[in-house]
Design an enzyme around this catalytic site. Sequence first.
Site, PDB file in Angstrom:
ATOM      1  N   LYS A 191       0.832  -1.211   0.000  1.00 21.97           N
ATOM      2  CA  LYS A 191       0.000   0.000   0.000  1.00 21.97           C
ATOM      3  C   LYS A 191       0.873   1.271   0.000  1.00 21.97           C
ATOM      4  CE  LYS A 191      -2.169  -1.078   3.901  1.00 21.97           C
ATOM      5  NZ  LYS A 191      -1.551  -2.370   4.283  1.00 21.97           N
ATOM      6  N   ARG A 193      11.473  -1.371  10.395  1.00 24.02           N
ATOM      7  CA  ARG A 193      10.462  -0.997  11.375  1.00 24.02           C
ATOM      8  C   ARG A 193      10.499  -1.927  12.580  1.00 24.02           C
ATOM      9  NH1 ARG A 193       4.825   0.006   8.282  1.00 24.02           N
ATOM     10  NH2 ARG A 193       4.134  -1.115  10.137  1.00 24.02           N
ATOM     11  N   ARG A 210      11.985  -6.179   4.367  1.00 18.22           N
ATOM     12  CA  ARG A 210      11.897  -4.789   3.928  1.00 18.22           C
ATOM     13  C   ARG A 210      12.634  -3.797   4.828  1.00 18.22           C
ATOM     14  NH1 ARG A 210       5.504  -3.009   4.658  1.00 18.22           N
ATOM     15  NH2 ARG A 210       5.477  -3.060   6.931  1.00 18.22           N
ATOM     16  N   ARG A 219      -0.367  -8.621  13.690  1.00 13.82           N
ATOM     17  CA  ARG A 219      -0.899  -7.638  12.726  1.00 13.82           C
ATOM     18  C   ARG A 219      -1.785  -8.345  11.700  1.00 13.82           C
ATOM     19  NH1 ARG A 219       4.643  -5.406  11.078  1.00 13.82           N
ATOM     20  NH2 ARG A 219       3.633  -4.176   9.464  1.00 13.82           N
ATOM     21  N   ARG A 233      -9.402   0.776   9.017  1.00 14.06           N
ATOM     22  CA  ARG A 233      -9.005  -0.597   9.351  1.00 14.06           C
ATOM     23  C   ARG A 233     -10.092  -1.311  10.145  1.00 14.06           C
ATOM     24  NH1 ARG A 233      -3.072   0.481   9.103  1.00 14.06           N
ATOM     25  NH2 ARG A 233      -1.913  -1.452   9.367  1.00 14.06           N
TER      26      ARG A 233
END
Length: 217
Positions: free
Chosen positions: A13, A160, A126, A171, A87
């Site tokens: 996203k 992160r 990532r 999550r 969300r």
Amino acid sequence: MNIILLGPPGAGKGTQARRLVAERGMIQLSTGDMLRAARKSGSEMGRRVAEVMDRGDLVTDEIVIGLIEERLKDDHGAGFIFDGFPRTLAQADALGELLARLGQKLACVIEMQVDDEALVARIVARSTCAQCGEGYNDIAKPIPADGKCEKCGGTQFIRRADDNEESLKQRLMEYYKKTSPLIGYYYCKGKLCPVDGLADIDEVAASIAALLDQKAG
Ligand code: AMP
């Protein structure tokens, strides 16, 4: 034109939102980025959400709706991209009301479809440039061999705090329990536009561009 990018963590996203900002002058509203900025600033709210975020839980609807409401007052350029918001169903209802109050419409909800195994692999790989926020991925888009960000030349890359397997599982659980019902919600409103989020970054961007051109035309 206002759009939502909907999909689980790691669906791409943020990557696609940044492209839409660069290519179309749209404004990215990422509640995740706003919350991380609040944490960094050391504000009272930032302190309150830090633990919740690190665990991989959702922060309260009240906080994120407040953040979005504040930003909707700003100039909206070529339209807002809601990235990571809404969300929950309560957030989706609130967004509908906020947009209606401003006389604004939602053009479409882009559902980025990816499978769970790809998500886990993507997320643990990532990182982002500490200077400009450009995203990298050890597999799909590695940091250049000279160790410099291709966009700004920065040499520091960060991962992160919540991109670890444990909080990722939480999550994903939050996504399936609280966010995935939004797929049916927006389908019933005639707003849902699925795209294959497993294709490469340029192909996903092309699918989204085609959808937006179709909506605009
Ligand atoms: P993201 O950068 O979108 O992956 O968000 C990182 C974390 O911020 C999430 O795991 C949640 O803890 C929190 N967060 C971001 N957006 C929302 C939202 N719309 N509702 C609740 N929590 C959120």
